[in-house]
Motif scaffolding. Structure first.
Motif, PDB file in Angstrom:
ATOM      1  N   ARG A  59      81.244  13.594 -26.445  1.00  0.00           N
ATOM      2  CA  ARG A  59      82.694  13.836 -26.569  1.00  0.00           C
ATOM      3  C   ARG A  59      83.973  12.842 -26.324  1.00  0.00           C
ATOM      4  O   ARG A  59      84.608  12.751 -27.124  1.00  0.00           O
ATOM      5  CB  ARG A  59      82.821  15.250 -25.813  1.00  0.00           C
ATOM      6  CG  ARG A  59      84.347  15.840 -26.078  1.00  0.00           C
ATOM      7  CD  ARG A  59      84.340  17.113 -24.975  1.00  0.00           C
ATOM      8  NE  ARG A  59      85.469  17.723 -25.111  1.00  0.00           N
ATOM      9  CZ  ARG A  59      86.160  18.667 -24.201  1.00  0.00           C
ATOM     10  NH1 ARG A  59      85.414  18.810 -23.362  1.00  0.00           N
ATOM     11  NH2 ARG A  59      87.324  19.147 -24.497  1.00  0.00           N
ATOM     12  N   HIS A 101      86.284  11.108 -28.867  1.00  0.00           N
ATOM     13  CA  HIS A 101      87.660  10.777 -28.885  1.00  0.00           C
ATOM     14  C   HIS A 101      88.253   9.311 -28.856  1.00  0.00           C
ATOM     15  O   HIS A 101      89.677   9.264 -29.311  1.00  0.00           O
ATOM     16  CB  HIS A 101      88.052  11.594 -27.490  1.00  0.00           C
ATOM     17  CG  HIS A 101      88.426  13.143 -27.671  1.00  0.00           C
ATOM     18  ND1 HIS A 101      89.562  13.666 -28.553  1.00  0.00           N
ATOM     19  CD2 HIS A 101      87.583  14.260 -27.388  1.00  0.00           C
ATOM     20  CE1 HIS A 101      89.418  15.060 -28.499  1.00  0.00           C
ATOM     21  NE2 HIS A 101      88.267  15.301 -27.857  1.00  0.00           N
ATOM     22  N   PRO A 148      88.297   8.551 -33.238  1.00  0.00           N
ATOM     23  CA  PRO A 148      88.370   9.792 -33.781  1.00  0.00           C
ATOM     24  C   PRO A 148      87.984   9.860 -35.429  1.00  0.00           C
ATOM     25  O   PRO A 148      87.832  11.217 -35.707  1.00  0.00           O
ATOM     26  CB  PRO A 148      89.927   9.822 -33.997  1.00  0.00           C
ATOM     27  CG  PRO A 148      90.353   9.072 -32.837  1.00  0.00           C
ATOM     28  CD  PRO A 148      89.729   8.045 -32.772  1.00  0.00           C
ATOM     29  N   VAL A 153      84.811  18.800 -31.058  1.00  0.00           N
ATOM     30  CA  VAL A 153      85.745  17.570 -31.141  1.00  0.00           C
ATOM     31  C   VAL A 153      86.458  17.455 -32.443  1.00  0.00           C
ATOM     32  O   VAL A 153      87.600  17.183 -32.573  1.00  0.00           O
ATOM     33  CB  VAL A 153      84.937  16.243 -31.049  1.00  0.00           C
ATOM     34  CG1 VAL A 153      85.952  15.074 -31.088  1.00  0.00           C
ATOM     35  CG2 VAL A 153      84.332  16.170 -29.594  1.00  0.00           C
ATOM     36  N   GLU A 205      89.015  19.944 -32.178  1.00  0.00           N
ATOM     37  CA  GLU A 205      90.161  19.347 -31.244  1.00  0.00           C
ATOM     38  C   GLU A 205      91.092  18.354 -32.069  1.00  0.00           C
ATOM     39  O   GLU A 205      92.329  18.389 -31.742  1.00  0.00           O
ATOM     40  CB  GLU A 205      89.574  18.685 -30.034  1.00  0.00           C
ATOM     41  CG  GLU A 205      88.927  19.634 -29.017  1.00  0.00           C
ATOM     42  CD  GLU A 205      88.321  19.028 -27.783  1.00  0.00           C
ATOM     43  OE1 GLU A 205      88.598  19.080 -26.721  1.00  0.00           O
ATOM     44  OE2 GLU A 205      87.712  18.091 -27.896  1.00  0.00           O
ATOM     45  N   LEU A 206      90.225  17.401 -32.602  1.00  0.00           N
ATOM     46  CA  LEU A 206      91.085  16.323 -33.299  1.00  0.00           C
ATOM     47  C   LEU A 206      92.167  16.745 -34.585  1.00  0.00           C
ATOM     48  O   LEU A 206      93.489  16.604 -34.713  1.00  0.00           O
ATOM     49  CB  LEU A 206      90.471  15.328 -34.008  1.00  0.00           C
ATOM     50  CG  LEU A 206      89.459  14.526 -32.738  1.00  0.00           C
ATOM     51  CD1 LEU A 206      88.314  13.730 -33.614  1.00  0.00           C
ATOM     52  CD2 LEU A 206      90.425  13.637 -32.124  1.00  0.00           C
TER      53      LEU A 206
END
Length: 237
Positions: free
Chosen positions: A106, A110, A113, A165, A168-169
């Motif tokens: 993860r 990040h 990306p 992820v 999230e992005l």
């Protein structure tokens, strides 16, 4: 199709550079590092053979002597990012080790990306990907299961991390584009949702919100998703 090689080939089975001439000026690691720098700074769509060549200070056609296709460039990038995985000595607790793998993956996504967009089994057999898989299998040595089952576990873990992820992005990107704050956005949507539920048309949703009105702890959701997946691989007693 025109323009395609007569036979499929894997970039890792090719020599570092094809064609005659002096000693190669660049390595695959140099090329991958340049592409990763561009993607980290400007996004994956900014990566092109022309742009990478400019970053390296060579001609675009010269770059094709090292990397024949853009898909090969992507594979080099994924492998370069995969080289950042820490490969520790497994501690004997397969669940703890795989949770550590998940959190590390993860963090890696990040830092880069663009990586979730390129997560594909097609790129799963590069040198660093093979080291990663071997490490995961070593972490799973204490689990009494066939190797096929262990590989499924690794794939499912990667799938959970990549999906989480990606969300999230996407949320972060949308937040940056809003003309107001994320808090204002959330308050507006919660107010709208509350009004709809208050109509009585959605009794189950009303019951769900009565049990837990939030806010949602997204870190806890991530941990539960991983834990429930790993639960499915626990030996039956």
């Amino acid at each position: 199709m025109a323009g395609r090689a007569a036979e499929p080939e894997v970039i890792w089975a090719r020599p570092e550079r094809t064609g005659r001439g002096p000693r190669p000026a660049y390595t695959r690691a140099d090329i991958a590092a340049a592409a990763v720098r561009i993607a980290d700074a400007e996004g994956l769509d900014a990566v092109s053979m022309r742009r990478v060549a400019a970053e390296l200070g060579c001609g675009t056609m010269s770059l094709y002597n090292y990397v024949p296709r853009k898909e090969d460039l992507y594979e080099l990038m994924v492998d370069a990012a995969g080289g950042e995985h820490e490969l520790w000595e497994p501690g004997g607790d397969w669940r703890a080790d795989m949770l550590r793998v998940a959190h590390q993956s993860r963090a890696l996504m990040h830092r880069h990306p663009w990586l979730p967009r390129l997560m594909s089994p097609v790129y799963g057999f590069s040198p660093n990907a093979l080291r990663y898989l071997e490490h995961c299998l070593a972490c799973l040595d204490p689990l009494p299961a066939p190797y096929g089952t262990k590989l499924e576990l690794i794939a499912m873990l990667n799938g959970i991390v990549t999906t989480y992820v990606t969300n999230e992005l996407a949320t972060a990107e949308r937040t940056r584009s809003l003309p107001w704050s994320q808090e204002q956005e959330n308050a507006m949507r919660i107010a709208y949702l509350g009004g709809r539920i208050a109509t009585g048309e959605y009794p189950r949703m009303a019951a769900a919100f009565a049990q837990d009105a939030g806010p949602i702890d997204l870190e806890a959701v991530f941990e539960r998703a991983l834990g429930r997946m790993l639960d499915g691989f626990e030996p039956r007693r």
